[in-house]
Design a protein around this motif. Structure first.
Motif, mmCIF file in Angstrom:
data_model
loop_
_atom_site.group_PDB
_atom_site.id
_atom_site.type_symbol
_atom_site.label_atom_id
_atom_site.label_comp_id
_atom_site.label_asym_id
_atom_site.label_seq_id
_atom_site.Cartn_x
_atom_site.Cartn_y
_atom_site.Cartn_z
ATOM 1 N N THR A 80 -4.573 -0.071 -1.179
ATOM 2 C CA THR A 80 -4.507 1.147 -0.368
ATOM 3 C C THR A 80 -5.895 1.620 0.024
ATOM 4 N N ASP A 81 -6.831 1.564 -0.913
ATOM 5 C CA ASP A 81 -8.206 1.972 -0.617
ATOM 6 C C ASP A 81 -8.819 1.091 0.470
ATOM 7 N N LYS A 134 6.773 11.359 8.120
ATOM 8 C CA LYS A 134 5.474 11.607 7.509
ATOM 9 C C LYS A 134 4.512 12.185 8.539
ATOM 10 N N VAL A 193 0.833 -1.205 0.000
ATOM 11 C CA VAL A 193 0.000 0.000 0.000
ATOM 12 C C VAL A 193 0.867 1.254 0.000
ATOM 13 N N HIS A 194 0.277 2.356 -0.465
ATOM 14 C CA HIS A 194 0.884 3.691 -0.414
ATOM 15 C C HIS A 194 2.097 3.846 -1.328
ATOM 16 N N ARG A 195 2.447 2.824 -2.123
ATOM 17 C CA ARG A 195 3.721 2.888 -2.836
ATOM 18 C C ARG A 195 3.568 2.807 -4.351
ATOM 19 N N SER A 245 -3.389 0.469 -5.806
ATOM 20 C CA SER A 245 -4.423 1.455 -5.468
ATOM 21 C C SER A 245 -5.601 0.805 -4.758
ATOM 22 N N GLU A 292 8.144 3.662 4.924
ATOM 23 C CA GLU A 292 6.729 4.005 5.086
ATOM 24 C C GLU A 292 6.502 5.184 6.019
ATOM 25 N N TYR A 352 -7.165 -0.667 2.771
ATOM 26 C CA TYR A 352 -6.430 -0.441 4.024
ATOM 27 C C TYR A 352 -6.866 0.863 4.687
ATOM 28 N N GLU A 353 -6.890 1.940 3.924
ATOM 29 C CA GLU A 353 -7.297 3.221 4.496
ATOM 30 C C GLU A 353 -8.799 3.264 4.768
ATOM 31 N N TRP A 411 0.812 8.000 9.739
ATOM 32 C CA TRP A 411 1.796 7.095 9.140
ATOM 33 C C TRP A 411 3.172 7.172 9.789
#
Length: 407
Positions: A64-65, A265, A52-54, A61, A252, A67-68, A269
């Motif tokens: 990440t969606d 960050k 995720v996030h990378r 994507s 991260e 997870y968040e 995070w």
């Protein structure tokens, strides 16, 4: 709440153990997982597995969606103001240790006090022992009443203007005591202290509103509420988290890395170093959906009935000592006269009944109770009064068995 339909969502319960239908009464240690959670984790690995996030590719994507999205489900579940206040980690133990190592070591000095209670799990004792040792601060205990509760008068006497941290379980994992967190938070704040809440035994069972409780930090574990093992949450007020330094460093959690210095960050995070627990967070989100669909109020109402019934049934057994207050969470901790708790658990297991035996990571409390160990039956939304009846019958058999054994 239709318990029969709820039970159908937990495939592990549909089995026999030692020739008897399983009665699972160890949910305080870990709860069983509903199909919705199992499928969510399975679908992630089958269809969306990616970091995720990378990456900017489709799977990255989507992961990440998810997870968040789980983070926002947690935010709503405990009524935090912002997802910046929701930090994913391995569980309650990790969350408390982060607060101890970051906030504690940054803010506590030799002139200060840290206040806890004798009913705490080791995870909410040892980190504060370590902070006290490293800083020279004084570790103080709020005394317990005879029934295993704490009085607000004792809180007021123990917490002083020297107190920097009050750390307390919302619900005791041994006594079932439900502590008045909102009132204790008020006393802590009036003395300039912050309050850290161990929510391991409350988040699965009670409707949590961190803003109403006004707690500064609240930690809980996913696996006790139907999510996978290895995922937990630390909630912290944003203004406190902003001032705290991370305790894990690496990928991260960084913003820029230079040869001799780095920057972090933004929240949350900066406290999530390394590849996060992606599947666990997605599973936690699914568990929250499952619990929310049933309704935390309905779960609590069901468990209050179970706790009352369990106290009534077990109180009928001669020679059985029950620990803790009458008004309690859905667990009963007890001992049978002249029978070690491990022997009680072993005999019950032959009847297909799973309970816990030992010191429950609460040796300070065991010493206070003047015992080395206890047995504990802990209920959740999938348990029934029939399960309690099976437990009571099993305990009578256990008592009869050891009464007939020649030593």
């Amino acid at each position: 709440m239709d318990v029969r339909k709820v039970r159908e969502q937990f495939p592990i319960l549909d089995q026999e153990v030692n020739g008897h239908p399983l009665v699972y009464l160890d949910s305080s240690a870990t709860a069983q997982k509903p199909i919705k959670v199992i499928e969510a984790v399975n679908n992630y690995y089958r269809q969306t597995n990616s970091n995720v996030h990378r990456g900017v590719h489709t799977l990255g994507s989507q992961a990440t969606d998810l997870y968040e999205g789980a983070r926002d489900k947690v935010r709503r579940f405990i009524n935090a103001r912002s997802t910046a206040e929701i930090i994913f980690n391995r569980g309650t133990t990790t969350g408390i240790n982060v607060v101890a190592q970051s906030y504690g070591l940054q803010n506590v000095t030799a002139e200060d006090e840290i206040v806890i209670t004798p009913m705490e799990h080791h995870s909410n004792i040892i980190p504060w022992q370590q902070v006290a040792k490293k800083t020279g601060a004084t570790l103080k205990y709020i005394p317990l009443q005879e029934d295993g509760t704490i009085s607000l008068e004792d809180v007021k006497e123990t917490v002083t203007n020297k107190t920097k941290i009050v750390a307390i379980a919302h619900v005791s994992n041994v006594l079932g005591t439900i502590n008045p967190i909102k009132e204790i938070a008020k006393i802590a704040h009036e003395n300039g202290a912050v309050i850290v809440v161990d929510g391991a035994q409350s988040a699965p069972h009670l409707k949590i509103d961190v803003q109403d409780l006004d707690c500064d930090f609240y930690a809980f574990s996913g696996h006790k509420m139907g999510a996978p093992t290895g995922i937990g949450v630390l909630y912290g007020k944003e203004e406190l988290l902003e001032k705290m330094e991370p305790v894990e460093f690496g990928g991260e959690m960084i913003d820029f890395v230079e040869k001799y210095d780095s920057t972090w960050k933004e929240l949350p995070w900066k406290f999530e170093g390394g590849t996060p627990i992606i599947a666990g967070a997605i599973g936690l989100g699914a568990a929250i959906d499952f619990l929310s669909d049933i309704g935390m109020e309905n779960i609590l109402q069901h468990e209050e009935k179970l706790a009352k019934y369990a106290l009534e049934r077990l109180s009928e057994i001669d020679g059985l000592t029950i620990y803790g207050p009458t008004k309690r969470a859905a667990l009963v901790t007890f001992n049978l006269d002249d029978v070690h708790p491990h022997d009680v658990s072993t005999v019950l297991d032959t009847e297909g009944i799973a309970i816990r035996a030992g010191h429950h990571c609460a040796q300070v409390l065991m010493k206070h109770l003047n015992v080395s160990a206890t047995a504990r039956a802990s209920m959740y939304l999938y348990n029934t009064e029939e399960d309690i009846d099976r437990l009571a019958e099993g305990l009578v058999k256990t008592k009869e068995y050891f009464g007939n054994v020649a030593f």
